[in-house]
Write a protein that holds these residues in place. Structure first.
Motif, PDB file in Angstrom:
ATOM      1  N   ARG A  45       0.957  -1.298   0.007  1.00 50.07           N
ATOM      2  CA  ARG A  45       0.108  -0.122   0.088  1.00 50.07           C
ATOM      3  C   ARG A  45       0.894   1.206  -0.165  1.00 50.07           C
ATOM      4  NH1 ARG A  45      -2.424  -4.028   1.573  1.00 50.07           N
ATOM      5  NH2 ARG A  45      -4.703  -4.537   1.056  1.00 50.07           N
ATOM      6  N   SER A  62      -4.530   9.169   0.185  1.00 46.51           N
ATOM      7  CA  SER A  62      -4.622   7.752  -0.308  1.00 46.51           C
ATOM      8  C   SER A  62      -3.346   7.100  -0.967  1.00 46.51           C
ATOM      9  CB  SER A  62      -5.587   7.410  -1.030  1.00 46.51           C
ATOM     10  OG  SER A  62      -5.175   7.804  -2.599  1.00 46.51           O
ATOM     11  N   CYS A 120      -7.592   3.758  -4.422  1.00 46.17           N
ATOM     12  CA  CYS A 120      -8.926   4.327  -4.403  1.00 46.17           C
ATOM     13  C   CYS A 120      -9.387   5.086  -5.729  1.00 46.17           C
ATOM     14  CB  CYS A 120      -9.564   4.799  -3.178  1.00 46.17           C
ATOM     15  SG  CYS A 120      -9.559   4.124  -1.710  1.00 46.17           S
ATOM     16  N   THR A 172     -11.008  10.303  -0.476  1.00 48.77           N
ATOM     17  CA  THR A 172     -10.089   9.175   0.163  1.00 48.77           C
ATOM     18  C   THR A 172      -9.128   9.657   1.214  1.00 48.77           C
ATOM     19  OG1 THR A 172      -8.422   9.470  -1.551  1.00 48.77           O
ATOM     20  CG2 THR A 172     -10.293   8.322  -2.326  1.00 48.77           C
ATOM     21  N   GLY A 178     -13.133   4.165   1.270  1.00 47.40           N
ATOM     22  CA  GLY A 178     -12.072   2.999   1.154  1.00 47.40           C
ATOM     23  C   GLY A 178     -11.958   2.857   2.907  1.00 47.40           C
ATOM     24  N   ASP A 179     -11.102   1.871   3.155  1.00 45.68           N
ATOM     25  CA  ASP A 179     -10.881   1.449   4.430  1.00 45.68           C
ATOM     26  C   ASP A 179     -10.177   2.789   5.149  1.00 45.68           C
ATOM     27  OD1 ASP A 179     -12.334  -0.995   4.191  1.00 45.68           O
ATOM     28  OD2 ASP A 179     -10.358  -1.935   4.236  1.00 45.68           O
ATOM     29  N   CYS A 208     -10.624  -2.091   0.192  1.00 45.76           N
ATOM     30  CA  CYS A 208      -9.452  -1.728   0.035  1.00 45.76           C
ATOM     31  C   CYS A 208      -8.971  -2.236  -1.455  1.00 45.76           C
ATOM     32  CB  CYS A 208      -8.530  -2.029   1.127  1.00 45.76           C
ATOM     33  SG  CYS A 208      -6.809  -1.644   1.076  1.00 45.76           S
ATOM     34  N   PRO A 209      -9.213  -1.465  -2.403  1.00 47.34           N
ATOM     35  CA  PRO A 209     -10.176  -0.385  -2.475  1.00 47.34           C
ATOM     36  C   PRO A 209     -11.600  -0.880  -2.818  1.00 47.34           C
ATOM     37  CG  PRO A 209      -8.916  -0.780  -4.682  1.00 47.34           C
ATOM     38  CD  PRO A 209      -8.272  -1.859  -3.539  1.00 47.34           C
TER      39      PRO A 209
END
Lengths: 523, 165
Positions: A222, B49, B53, B87, B115-116, B147-148
């Motif tokens: 991520r 983000s 996302c 986001t 999104g989370d 996610c996403p």
């Protein structure tokens, strides 16, 4: 082993990843001399970061990774705890500047000379508090409680009659990440662009500290969502080097499948968006349709549209059966036909080519000077691809057997960056077919037991360019320091140069042709 | 090019909750037109983000989802927007800009946290650099976790926010 005749001893990193040599400089002068020698040998600065080693060895440490013909060299230098200063390398490698500034903001080790403006610190924490120092731990987890006071930034002013500034961002007009661009213009001609980034800084490197290897993999995936497979693989590769684990052959094939699928998905999206920015809505619709088909097959086969969390230290979390591999081959053939037809339309569309040609041009000398990698570097004619053979370099498995042909184009403009993407899609489709047909039989994951004190570097050719991850484990086998490095660090300054001879309305197109990551470089 | 357009045809798909709920969606579309005067305009704000996302928000504009076909459109300024699609996590460095964007959006306005990370802070949480969830910085009407989140989930979330109004 020594390089370039410099007095630094290197050891080759164990494992099956790309060739990496690790060494220690005895002094700042030795580091500087090595950087000069690396520059002379056509090397580039691949990454630079710092670490707080005071608990283990009573010092701070700065790590520089140089990329050169035969692989990567990491030089580390210990800095005294009381006065952690090292030589400014930005005069040798301009790409060092922002990395040095970020390292100062996060670790509190500074360069003697060079640009001293803060980079990631915009006023959310005090100038004498450094998040990546061990003693900053408790404060950081408590949300710090520092007043958030956005600070002013000293942009370089441009004078002269008729010159004025256009500030853009941090929130941009499209669906895109935040960053600030300060244009100095006369009329519509851009004299200078200065970027101020760091808006995406969310403390990723701090979050790695103290995590176990599996949690680290999730976080690495991520760093930049569009490159999740590249980061997960680079992280896994670094951990495997640190822990002496070797992923099984089938896992390497599956990782390559995912990486190439990620490359194709992003290139399809970029080619559509490039059409859109040149007012060819047809191109946008067609490429976005192909990309959606592509992502839907990802969801079906990998259970996730971007294949997040499927690459882990030791291998992969899933295997593909024969029908899934057949579906990949079939889709490659179908998409290949469509991309070929669309490529012809793009090539023959006068309006589109008028916008693409000569716009946002940089040359190979500049690309080399800025340590650029990836699509933008290959679009200037540099043959630089970690998956491909070159003189003195054999790519790591599974690439060595595939004979990857790097795409290049010498024009250096938007048209070249589009052409490189077209060519890379074609090559990736070939690789995907070969990988799917020749996937070796084996298990897909082995144990990668944490090695206390282990240390490794992973390098992966992501769709945008070279993704590096440096990993160091603590005495309990947890993550002590992880530095993920995005190719955007080097490419953002190239964008500043690319826009210089052009007009403001061409900036969105030029920017899109680079399509850089904010999150990946802001961390 | 024309041949290719004809051969591709129209690939747009029915909105989510198709089938039994198709009528409800049609009613919602009428509702959107009635409440917001022929269109819903969205200003997307990335407040920190990983850009995952954003990839899926972009997918809303692909011909399969065809968001503009519903009269829903992304606009360049919060001053032109009915809705902020945000986001996260909200970084400390974006906290100020997000508040300004919120203040610039004319009332009545809707905020959808995406999104989370936008909903809870996700893997990034709260730290020296992150404020965490969007609702820690501006009021939120609807949350779309994931996610996403998939384009279908995003579309459902956008419609749910309008339904609340």
């Amino acid at each position: 082993m020594r390089f370039f005749g410099e007095p630094i001893e290197f050891e080759k990193q164990a494992g099956i990843g790309g060739p990496v040599w690790l060494g220690r400089a005895e002094s700042g002068e030795a580091l500087q001399a090595f950087a000069v020698a690396a520059h002379r040998a056509d090397g580039r600065l691949a990454a630079l970061w710092g670490s707080d080693e005071r608990r283990r060895s009573g010092c701070f440490r700065v790590h520089c990774v140089f990329g050169f013909m035969a692989g990567h060299i990491r030089v580390s230098l210990d800095l005294p705890a009381e006065h952690p200063v090292y030589p400014d390398l930005s005069g040798i490698f301009p790409a060092a500047s922002r990395m040095q500034r970020a390292t100062r903001d996060l670790v509190g080790i500074a360069t003697a000379g060079g640009d001293q403006r803060p980079w990631l610190r915009h006023g959310a924490w005090p100038a004498d508090w450094y998040p990546l120092r061990h003693d900053a731990a408790q404060l950081a987890n408590a949300g710090a409680g520092f007043p958030n006071a956005p600070s002013d930034y000293d942009f370089v002013p441009v004078g002269g009659e008729g010159a004025h500034e256009i500030p853009v961002g941090p929130i941009h007009a499209g669906i895109i990440e935040p960053g600030h661009f300060r244009f100095s213009v006369i009329g519509e001609r851009v004299l200078r662009l200065e970027q101020r980034l760091g808006y995406q800084h969310k403390g990723v490197e701090k979050l790695f500290v103290g995590r176990n290897l599996a949690e680290g993999a999730r976080l690495a995936g991520r760093v930049s969502g569009d490159s999740t497979c590249a980061y997960a693989w680079a992280y896994a590769s670094a951990v495997e080097a640190a822990c002496g684990a070797s992923p099984p052959p089938r896992a390497l094939g599956l990782r390559a499948l995912m990486l190439e699928r990620e490359r194709v998905a992003n290139h399809l999206g970029d080619l559509g968006a490039l059409g859109n920015d040149a007012a060819l809505a047809f191109g946008f619709s067609q490429f976005m349709r192909l990309k959606e088909d592509w992502l839907r097959l990802n969801a079906k086969l990998f259970g996730q549209r971007f294949m997040m969390d499927r690459i882990v230290p030791g291998g992969t979390t899933l295997d593909l059966e024969a029908p899934a591999l057949r579906a990949i081959v079939e889709q490659c053939e179908a998409v290949g036909r469509e991309v070929k037809a669309l490529g012809k339309i793009y090539d023959e569309h006068a309006g589109l080519q008028d916008r693409f040609l000569t716009t946002g041009a940089i040359d190979a000398d500049l690309a080399r000077e800025l340590s650029l990698t990836g699509v933008a570097a290959r679009a200037t004619g540099l043959i630089l691809d970690a998956r491909a053979h070159r003189q003195g370099y054999t790519p790591p498995p599974p690439w060595a057997m595939l004979g990857v042909r790097p795409a290049t184009d010498e024009r250096g403009d938007v048209a070249a960056r589009a052409a490189v993407r077209f060519a890379e899609i074609v090559e990736s489709l070939r690789l995907l077919r070969e990988l799917a047909v020749g996937l070796p039989d084996s298990e897909v994951c082995v144990e990668a037991p944490p090695q206390p004190g282990g240390d490794g570097l992973g390098v992966i050719e992501g769709w945008r360019g070279e993704v590096l991850v440096g990993v160091a484990l603590d005495g309990e086998g947890r993550l002590a320091r992880v530095h993920p490095h995005d190719p955007s660090w080097q490419a953002w300054p190239a964008l500043e140069h690319a826009v210089m001879r052009d007009i403001v309305p061409d900036f969105p197109l030029i920017n899109k042709s680079f399509n850089l990551s904010y999150s990946g470089a802001d961390l | 090019m024309l041949r290719r357009i004809l051969r591709t045809g129209i690939v747009s798909e029915p909105p989510p909750e198709a089938g039994a709920e198709a009528r409800e969606v049609a009613r919602l579309n009428r509702e959107i037109l009635r409440i917001l005067g022929r269109a819903l305009t969205i200003r997307q704000v990335d407040a920190g983000s990983c850009n995952g996302c954003e990839l899926e928000i972009h997918a809303l504009n692909n011909p399969y989802t065809n968001l503009e076909g519903y009269g829903i459109k992304f606009v360049a300024s919060p001053r032109h927007a009915d809705m902020l699609l945000v986001t996260g996590p909200v970084t400390k460095n974006m906290e100020h800009a997000l508040k300004v964007a919120y203040d610039c959006t004319p009332d009545p306005k809707l905020v959808v946290a995406v999104g989370d990370c936008g909903c809870t802070g996700g893997v990034f949480g709260e730290s020296y650099a992150s404020c965490g969830a969007v609702e820690n910085v501006i009021p939120v009407d609807v949350r779309v976790p994931g996610c996403p989140p998939t384009p279908v989930a995003l579309l459902a979330g956008i419609l749910a926010a309008v339904r609340r109004d």
